[in-house]
Design a protein around this motif. Structure first.
Motif, PDB file in Angstrom:
ATOM      1  N   LEU A  22      30.855  32.653  27.357  1.00 52.85           N
ATOM      2  CA  LEU A  22      29.316  32.733  27.854  1.00 52.85           C
ATOM      3  C   LEU A  22      28.612  33.528  26.768  1.00 52.85           C
ATOM      4  CD1 LEU A  22      30.201  33.439  31.471  1.00 52.85           C
ATOM      5  CD2 LEU A  22      29.877  31.398  30.330  1.00 52.85           C
ATOM      6  N   ARG A  23      29.313  34.466  26.123  1.00 50.99           N
ATOM      7  CA  ARG A  23      28.024  35.302  25.278  1.00 50.99           C
ATOM      8  C   ARG A  23      27.437  34.427  24.139  1.00 50.99           C
ATOM      9  NH1 ARG A  23      24.466  37.052  24.771  1.00 50.99           N
ATOM     10  NH2 ARG A  23      23.525  38.586  23.508  1.00 50.99           N
ATOM     11  N   PRO A  24      28.235  33.257  23.505  1.00 53.31           N
ATOM     12  CA  PRO A  24      27.445  32.549  22.748  1.00 53.31           C
ATOM     13  C   PRO A  24      26.188  31.638  23.319  1.00 53.31           C
ATOM     14  CG  PRO A  24      29.837  32.407  22.239  1.00 53.31           C
ATOM     15  CD  PRO A  24      29.599  32.958  23.594  1.00 53.31           C
ATOM     16  N   LYS A  25      26.214  31.554  24.878  1.00 53.08           N
ATOM     17  CA  LYS A  25      25.247  30.723  25.439  1.00 53.08           C
ATOM     18  C   LYS A  25      24.093  31.611  25.902  1.00 53.08           C
ATOM     19  CE  LYS A  25      28.696  27.308  26.667  1.00 53.08           C
ATOM     20  NZ  LYS A  25      28.286  26.222  26.004  1.00 53.08           N
ATOM     21  N   GLY A  26      24.414  33.090  25.522  1.00 54.98           N
ATOM     22  CA  GLY A  26      23.151  33.788  26.170  1.00 54.98           C
ATOM     23  C   GLY A  26      23.276  34.712  27.283  1.00 54.98           C
ATOM     24  N   VAL A  27      24.608  34.624  28.067  1.00 58.94           N
ATOM     25  CA  VAL A  27      25.101  35.291  29.115  1.00 58.94           C
ATOM     26  C   VAL A  27      25.938  36.373  28.758  1.00 58.94           C
ATOM     27  CG1 VAL A  27      26.181  35.184  31.305  1.00 58.94           C
ATOM     28  CG2 VAL A  27      25.006  33.149  30.348  1.00 58.94           C
ATOM     29  N   LEU A  48      23.344  29.534  32.869  1.00 57.45           N
ATOM     30  CA  LEU A  48      23.660  28.869  31.662  1.00 57.45           C
ATOM     31  C   LEU A  48      22.680  27.786  31.500  1.00 57.45           C
ATOM     32  CD1 LEU A  48      27.437  27.766  32.383  1.00 57.45           C
ATOM     33  CD2 LEU A  48      26.325  29.294  30.572  1.00 57.45           C
ATOM     34  N   ALA A  49      21.824  27.564  32.623  1.00 57.99           N
ATOM     35  CA  ALA A  49      20.703  26.548  32.508  1.00 57.99           C
ATOM     36  C   ALA A  49      19.647  27.374  31.834  1.00 57.99           C
ATOM     37  CB  ALA A  49      20.146  26.111  33.909  1.00 57.99           C
ATOM     38  N   ARG A  50      19.404  28.776  32.177  1.00 57.34           N
ATOM     39  CA  ARG A  50      18.318  29.426  31.786  1.00 57.34           C
ATOM     40  C   ARG A  50      18.618  30.164  30.080  1.00 57.34           C
ATOM     41  NH1 ARG A  50      18.873  33.182  36.137  1.00 57.34           N
ATOM     42  NH2 ARG A  50      19.084  34.839  34.640  1.00 57.34           N
ATOM     43  N   GLY A  51      19.951  30.168  29.823  1.00 54.28           N
ATOM     44  CA  GLY A  51      20.553  30.866  28.709  1.00 54.28           C
ATOM     45  C   GLY A  51      20.158  32.399  28.641  1.00 54.28           C
ATOM     46  N   SER A  52      20.548  32.929  29.748  1.00 51.67           N
ATOM     47  CA  SER A  52      20.238  34.305  29.832  1.00 51.67           C
ATOM     48  C   SER A  52      20.922  34.923  31.164  1.00 51.67           C
ATOM     49  CB  SER A  52      18.734  34.764  30.011  1.00 51.67           C
ATOM     50  OG  SER A  52      18.262  34.474  31.097  1.00 51.67           O
ATOM     51  N   GLY A  53      21.255  36.009  31.408  1.00 50.65           N
ATOM     52  CA  GLY A  53      21.992  36.483  32.750  1.00 50.65           C
ATOM     53  C   GLY A  53      23.069  37.503  32.066  1.00 50.65           C
ATOM     54  N   GLY A  54      23.557  37.944  33.310  1.00 50.15           N
ATOM     55  CA  GLY A  54      25.071  38.994  32.988  1.00 50.15           C
ATOM     56  C   GLY A  54      25.812  38.770  33.962  1.00 50.15           C
ATOM     57  N   ILE A  55      27.207  38.857  33.770  1.00 45.42           N
ATOM     58  CA  ILE A  55      28.273  38.932  34.898  1.00 45.42           C
ATOM     59  C   ILE A  55      28.888  40.312  34.379  1.00 45.42           C
ATOM     60  CG2 ILE A  55      30.391  38.181  35.890  1.00 45.42           C
ATOM     61  CD1 ILE A  55      28.188  36.349  36.294  1.00 45.42           C
ATOM     62  N   LEU A  67      24.790  39.787  37.828  1.00 46.95           N
ATOM     63  CA  LEU A  67      25.693  39.877  38.981  1.00 46.95           C
ATOM     64  C   LEU A  67      26.851  40.996  38.773  1.00 46.95           C
ATOM     65  CD1 LEU A  67      27.076  37.079  41.043  1.00 46.95           C
ATOM     66  CD2 LEU A  67      28.731  38.762  40.218  1.00 46.95           C
ATOM     67  N   ILE A  68      27.020  42.056  39.473  1.00 50.22           N
ATOM     68  CA  ILE A  68      28.053  42.943  39.634  1.00 50.22           C
ATOM     69  C   ILE A  68      29.084  42.656  40.602  1.00 50.22           C
ATOM     70  CG2 ILE A  68      28.623  45.328  39.286  1.00 50.22           C
ATOM     71  CD1 ILE A  68      25.867  45.778  38.590  1.00 50.22           C
ATOM     72  N   PHE A  69      30.376  42.327  40.372  1.00 49.71           N
ATOM     73  CA  PHE A  69      31.252  42.246  41.195  1.00 49.71           C
ATOM     74  C   PHE A  69      32.246  43.251  41.199  1.00 49.71           C
ATOM     75  CE2 PHE A  69      35.346  41.032  42.930  1.00 49.71           C
ATOM     76  CZ  PHE A  69      34.949  39.866  43.852  1.00 49.71           C
ATOM     77  N   CYS A  70      31.938  44.172  42.554  1.00 51.00           N
ATOM     78  CA  CYS A  70      32.588  45.584  42.669  1.00 51.00           C
ATOM     79  C   CYS A  70      33.479  45.381  44.038  1.00 51.00           C
ATOM     80  CB  CYS A  70      31.349  46.517  42.820  1.00 51.00           C
ATOM     81  SG  CYS A  70      31.951  48.143  42.559  1.00 51.00           S
ATOM     82  N   ALA A  71      33.590  44.179  44.475  1.00 51.39           N
ATOM     83  CA  ALA A  71      34.454  44.212  45.966  1.00 51.39           C
ATOM     84  C   ALA A  71      35.829  44.464  45.630  1.00 51.39           C
ATOM     85  CB  ALA A  71      34.290  42.781  46.588  1.00 51.39           C
ATOM     86  N   ALA A  72      36.774  45.317  46.272  1.00 50.05           N
ATOM     87  CA  ALA A  72      38.008  45.489  46.057  1.00 50.05           C
ATOM     88  C   ALA A  72      38.896  46.010  47.361  1.00 50.05           C
ATOM     89  CB  ALA A  72      38.267  46.398  44.944  1.00 50.05           C
ATOM     90  N   ARG A  73      40.188  45.415  47.396  1.00 50.80           N
ATOM     91  CA  ARG A  73      40.963  46.048  48.419  1.00 50.80           C
ATOM     92  C   ARG A  73      42.044  47.006  47.432  1.00 50.80           C
ATOM     93  NH1 ARG A  73      42.534  44.204  53.568  1.00 50.80           N
ATOM     94  NH2 ARG A  73      44.252  44.216  52.904  1.00 50.80           N
ATOM     95  N   TYR A  74      42.821  47.776  48.306  1.00 53.43           N
ATOM     96  CA  TYR A  74      43.862  48.674  47.582  1.00 53.43           C
ATOM     97  C   TYR A  74      44.401  49.303  48.700  1.00 53.43           C
ATOM     98  CZ  TYR A  74      45.879  52.621  45.285  1.00 53.43           C
ATOM     99  OH  TYR A  74      46.873  53.528  44.875  1.00 53.43           O
ATOM    100  N   ASN A 121      26.762  43.082  23.726  1.00 48.79           N
ATOM    101  CA  ASN A 121      25.919  42.524  24.588  1.00 48.79           C
ATOM    102  C   ASN A 121      24.600  42.893  24.334  1.00 48.79           C
ATOM    103  OD1 ASN A 121      27.558  41.027  26.542  1.00 48.79           O
ATOM    104  ND2 ASN A 121      28.470  43.047  27.090  1.00 48.79           N
ATOM    105  N   GLU A 122      23.481  42.124  24.901  1.00 52.62           N
ATOM    106  CA  GLU A 122      22.049  42.445  24.668  1.00 52.62           C
ATOM    107  C   GLU A 122      21.914  43.862  25.623  1.00 52.62           C
ATOM    108  OE1 GLU A 122      17.574  40.907  26.080  1.00 52.62           O
ATOM    109  OE2 GLU A 122      19.344  39.609  26.302  1.00 52.62           O
TER     110      GLU A 122
END
Length: 283
Positions: free
Chosen positions: A201-206, A158-165, A115-122, A30-31
């Protein structure tokens, strides 16, 4: 709590030269995001544990952080009146709430860089202890709601061609560990999903990050009644995650002295793997 919008520092011009074969094989997947100053981060599950500490460390590093979880008052405590914190209460199971909160965050920050998804139940349970309604709730929280997150945040990236998940899964998704009858399959699915997202997504800049922590002392792991090897604090876990994101890694797993053994266990033949389970985990 900040709700104002201000321009971000101008990014350095990107080198459009195609990466060399050596960089593709051995460079970061990743970048790298070593400097969090001015980064616009949406953190899901920010009220406690790893998520809360990720938020604190990002704010301390100069990021602008939108904190989401169900309890607004707890998010306020985590944010500590930091001027770059934005409180965005969210029940991850409420589909419409995702787009509403994303719109609020975009209005405040101008967009979402990560965006960081860190929600969880256990809850620890053997196969014969599973309760159907609890199992469904866990799967919806840990896995199905991720698709709501993607639906809210991805179109703009995707519209911006940048970001991260970044998806916080678990080493419990590596192999079928006894006691993780519902939690483990959901985390295994997250690992699979992160791999698919990276390819798409990585080829699209994300950027796409897969986070697989070992045992971390939180309210969730406090439910375990066994010794947890290489137990880490939320502060250690958050530092490892930010370090991995800073280095541009795809999979961020820690601590290595524990996760390396589970990765080895993952490739063993099933017969040998189950023998080891019986010998060391179920005896």
């Amino acid at each position: 709590m900040s709700t104002h919008t201000r321009p971000l520092p101008k990014a350095a011009p990107q080198d459009k030269t195609p990466p060399s074969r050596t960089a593709v094989l051995f460079g970061p997947m990743n970048e790298p995001m070593a400097d969090l100053r001015g980064r616009r981060i949406w953190l899901i599950g920010a009220s406690s544990g790893i998520g809360a500490e990720l938020a604190r460390q990002a704010l301390a590093a100069g990021a602008r952080v939108a904190l989401s979880a169900r309890r607004a008052e707890v998010l306020e405590e985590v944010a500590g009146a930091h001027p770059e914190a934005f409180i965005a209460p969210l029940d991850v199971l409420c589909h419409d709430a995702w787009r509403d909160q994303h719109a609020r965050i975009v209005e405040a920050f101008g967009g979402v860089d990560l965006l960081i998804f860190c929600a969880a139940r256990y809850r620890p349970e053997r196969s014969w202890e599973v309760q159907e309604d609890e199992a469904e709730h866990t799967i919806r929280t840990n896995l199905a709601s991720v698709y709501s997150a993607l639906g809210a945040a991805l179109p703009d990236m995707l519209a911006r061609g940048s970001g991260g998940i970044a998806l916080v899964a678990s080493v419990a998704g590596y192999v079928g560990l006894p006691g993780a009858t519902v939690y483990g399959p959901g985390k295994a699915a997250l690992i699979n999903l992160a791999e698919i997202l990276y390819s798409d997504l990585r080829p699209k800049g994300v950027n796409v990050y897969l986070v697989n922590p070992g045992f971390v002392k939180t309210d969730l792991t406090d439910k375990n009644d066994f010794t947890m090897p290489a137990l880490q604090t939320p502060q250690q876990a958050a530092s490892a995650i930010w370090r991995g994101i800073g280095e541009g890694r795809f999979e961020i797993h820690f601590p290595l002295r524990f996760t390396a053994w589970l990765k080895l266990l993952r490739i063993l033949p099933f017969r040998l793997r189950f023998m080891l389970f019986q010998r060391f985990l179920l005896s």
